[in-house]
Design a protein around this motif. Structure first.
Motif, PDB file in Angstrom:
ATOM      1  N   UNK A 169       0.819  -1.216   0.000  1.00 62.99           N
ATOM      2  CA  UNK A 169       0.000   0.000   0.000  1.00 62.99           C
ATOM      3  C   UNK A 169       0.856   1.270   0.000  1.00 62.99           C
ATOM      4  N   UNK A 170       2.128   1.121  -0.357  1.00 63.58           N
ATOM      5  CA  UNK A 170       3.062   2.255  -0.457  1.00 63.58           C
ATOM      6  C   UNK A 170       3.060   3.079   0.817  1.00 63.58           C
ATOM      7  N   UNK A 171       3.192   2.373   1.934  1.00 67.74           N
ATOM      8  CA  UNK A 171       3.158   3.016   3.236  1.00 67.74           C
ATOM      9  C   UNK A 171       4.255   2.432   4.122  1.00 67.74           C
ATOM     10  N   UNK A 172       4.498   3.089   5.216  1.00 69.72           N
ATOM     11  CA  UNK A 172       5.431   2.594   6.220  1.00 69.72           C
ATOM     12  C   UNK A 172       5.050   3.227   7.549  1.00 69.72           C
ATOM     13  N   UNK A 173       5.586   2.654   8.632  1.00 67.94           N
ATOM     14  CA  UNK A 173       5.324   3.195   9.961  1.00 67.94           C
ATOM     15  C   UNK A 173       6.647   3.244  10.723  1.00 67.94           C
ATOM     16  N   UNK A 174       6.654   3.992  11.792  1.00 67.10           N
ATOM     17  CA  UNK A 174       7.860   4.122  12.611  1.00 67.10           C
ATOM     18  C   UNK A 174       8.037   2.883  13.497  1.00 67.10           C
ATOM     19  N   UNK A 175       9.209   2.758  14.066  1.00 69.30           N
ATOM     20  CA  UNK A 175       9.483   1.657  14.996  1.00 69.30           C
ATOM     21  C   UNK A 175       8.526   1.714  16.188  1.00 69.30           C
ATOM     22  N   UNK A 176       8.199   2.908  16.639  1.00 70.20           N
ATOM     23  CA  UNK A 176       7.271   3.043  17.762  1.00 70.20           C
ATOM     24  C   UNK A 176       5.897   2.452  17.418  1.00 70.20           C
ATOM     25  N   UNK A 177       5.469   2.629  16.184  1.00 70.46           N
ATOM     26  CA  UNK A 177       4.174   2.076  15.770  1.00 70.46           C
ATOM     27  C   UNK A 177       4.258   0.548  15.689  1.00 70.46           C
ATOM     28  N   UNK A 178       5.363   0.022  15.162  1.00 67.32           N
ATOM     29  CA  UNK A 178       5.540  -1.439  15.170  1.00 67.32           C
ATOM     30  C   UNK A 178       5.388  -1.976  16.592  1.00 67.32           C
ATOM     31  N   UNK A 179       6.115  -1.369  17.533  1.00 67.12           N
ATOM     32  CA  UNK A 179       6.100  -1.847  18.917  1.00 67.12           C
ATOM     33  C   UNK A 179       4.709  -1.726  19.537  1.00 67.12           C
ATOM     34  N   UNK A 180       4.079  -0.579  19.331  1.00 68.26           N
ATOM     35  CA  UNK A 180       2.759  -0.347  19.892  1.00 68.26           C
ATOM     36  C   UNK A 180       1.726  -1.309  19.297  1.00 68.26           C
ATOM     37  N   UNK A 181       1.768  -1.486  17.993  1.00 63.58           N
ATOM     38  CA  UNK A 181       0.802  -2.359  17.333  1.00 63.58           C
ATOM     39  C   UNK A 181       0.960  -3.799  17.806  1.00 63.58           C
ATOM     40  N   UNK A 182       2.190  -4.288  17.854  1.00 69.67           N
ATOM     41  CA  UNK A 182       2.412  -5.661  18.296  1.00 69.67           C
ATOM     42  C   UNK A 182       1.928  -5.842  19.732  1.00 69.67           C
ATOM     43  N   UNK A 183       2.211  -4.878  20.584  1.00 66.84           N
ATOM     44  CA  UNK A 183       1.755  -4.960  21.981  1.00 66.84           C
ATOM     45  C   UNK A 183       0.230  -4.965  22.047  1.00 66.84           C
ATOM     46  N   UNK A 184      -0.419  -4.144  21.253  1.00 64.95           N
ATOM     47  CA  UNK A 184      -1.881  -4.105  21.243  1.00 64.95           C
ATOM     48  C   UNK A 184      -2.454  -5.422  20.731  1.00 64.95           C
ATOM     49  N   UNK A 185      -1.823  -5.985  19.719  1.00 72.50           N
ATOM     50  CA  UNK A 185      -2.307  -7.253  19.165  1.00 72.50           C
ATOM     51  C   UNK A 185      -2.239  -8.379  20.196  1.00 72.50           C
ATOM     52  N   UNK A 186      -1.289  -8.285  21.123  1.00 77.89           N
ATOM     53  CA  UNK A 186      -1.145  -9.306  22.159  1.00 77.89           C
ATOM     54  C   UNK A 186      -1.839  -8.915  23.459  1.00 77.89           C
ATOM     55  N   UNK A 187      -2.426  -7.717  23.489  1.00 80.58           N
ATOM     56  CA  UNK A 187      -2.994  -7.172  24.721  1.00 80.58           C
ATOM     57  C   UNK A 187      -4.265  -7.852  25.171  1.00 80.58           C
ATOM     58  N   UNK A 188      -4.618  -7.560  26.419  1.00 75.31           N
ATOM     59  CA  UNK A 188      -5.814  -8.132  27.043  1.00 75.31           C
ATOM     60  C   UNK A 188      -6.997  -7.161  27.007  1.00 75.31           C
ATOM     61  N   UNK A 189      -6.755  -5.905  26.653  1.00 73.69           N
ATOM     62  CA  UNK A 189      -7.796  -4.884  26.632  1.00 73.69           C
ATOM     63  C   UNK A 189      -8.770  -5.162  25.485  1.00 73.69           C
ATOM     64  N   UNK A 190     -10.052  -5.148  25.787  1.00 78.33           N
ATOM     65  CA  UNK A 190     -11.068  -5.416  24.762  1.00 78.33           C
ATOM     66  C   UNK A 190     -11.019  -4.396  23.631  1.00 78.33           C
ATOM     67  N   UNK A 191     -10.447  -3.219  23.882  1.00 80.03           N
ATOM     68  CA  UNK A 191     -10.331  -2.202  22.838  1.00 80.03           C
ATOM     69  C   UNK A 191      -9.143  -2.457  21.916  1.00 80.03           C
ATOM     70  N   UNK A 192      -8.281  -3.386  22.290  1.00 78.85           N
ATOM     71  CA  UNK A 192      -7.114  -3.673  21.470  1.00 78.85           C
ATOM     72  C   UNK A 192      -7.497  -4.513  20.256  1.00 78.85           C
ATOM     73  N   UNK A 193      -6.631  -4.462  19.260  1.00 78.06           N
ATOM     74  CA  UNK A 193      -6.808  -5.286  18.085  1.00 78.06           C
ATOM     75  C   UNK A 193      -6.447  -6.721  18.411  1.00 78.06           C
ATOM     76  N   UNK A 194      -6.921  -7.620  17.611  1.00 75.60           N
ATOM     77  CA  UNK A 194      -6.581  -9.032  17.712  1.00 75.60           C
ATOM     78  C   UNK A 194      -5.782  -9.396  16.479  1.00 75.60           C
ATOM     79  N   UNK A 195      -4.848 -10.301  16.631  1.00 77.70           N
ATOM     80  CA  UNK A 195      -4.041 -10.749  15.507  1.00 77.70           C
ATOM     81  C   UNK A 195      -4.119 -12.245  15.328  1.00 77.70           C
TER      82      UNK A 195
END
Length: 150
Positions: free
Chosen positions: A30-56
């Motif tokens: 999609x001709x896009x990229x994200x910062x290292x902080x977004x990688x870290x945050x996204x991965x943490x959210x994907x593994x998170x327990x909060x119902x508002x977090x994403x699932x992976x």
């Protein structure tokens, strides 16, 4: 390989390297990229327990992680039940045509059903012809057009 050869399972901490490679390739498509902080945050959210977090979820063929999907169930003003947004879906080029995308979508459908979210929706770009062939078989094209803040 048949559809039954695809194993779909929840993303796990041990998948971070494979997940990063897949998500990087997805973003590049999609001709896009994200910062290292977004990688870290996204991965943490994907593994998170909060119902508002994403699932992976990841898809495996022959023990190798070859696909991913990220989804989120959320409230909707037009219904009592939550709805499910499938945000990202990607399969390695060499794994396409082997049921990976379909298996990931069906796993999101199952997760949405378990969560009591009868509606699953997603977006793609109009030029994504390969993916749209699958989407036309497993979903229903809607007439909505997306706008966003400039």
């Amino acid at each position: 390989m048949s559809h039954t050869d695809v194993i779909v399972r929840p993303l796990a901490r041990r998948d971070e390297e494979s997940w990063r490679a897949l998500w990087t390739a997805y973003l590049a498509f999609y001709e896009s990229s994200v910062t290292e902080a977004v990688y870290q945050s996204t991965f943490a959210r994907l593994l998170g327990e909060d119902a508002q977090d994403f699932n992976g979820l990841v898809a495996e063929l022959d023990g190798q992680v070859v696909g991913l999907t990220h989804y989120l169930c959320h409230r909707h003003c037009w219904r009592i039940e939550n709805v499910c947004y499938l945000q990202d879906l990607y399969a390695l080029p060499q794994a396409r045509g082997k049921g990976v995308g379909r298996a990931l979508i069906e796993a999101v459908y199952a997760a949405a059903d378990t969560a009591g979210a009868p509606s699953v929706y997603w977006m793609t770009q109009d030029f994504n012809d390969t993916a749209r062939k699958l989407y036309d078989r497993v979903g229903k094209l809607t007439p909505f057009i997306k706008y966003q803040r400039p």
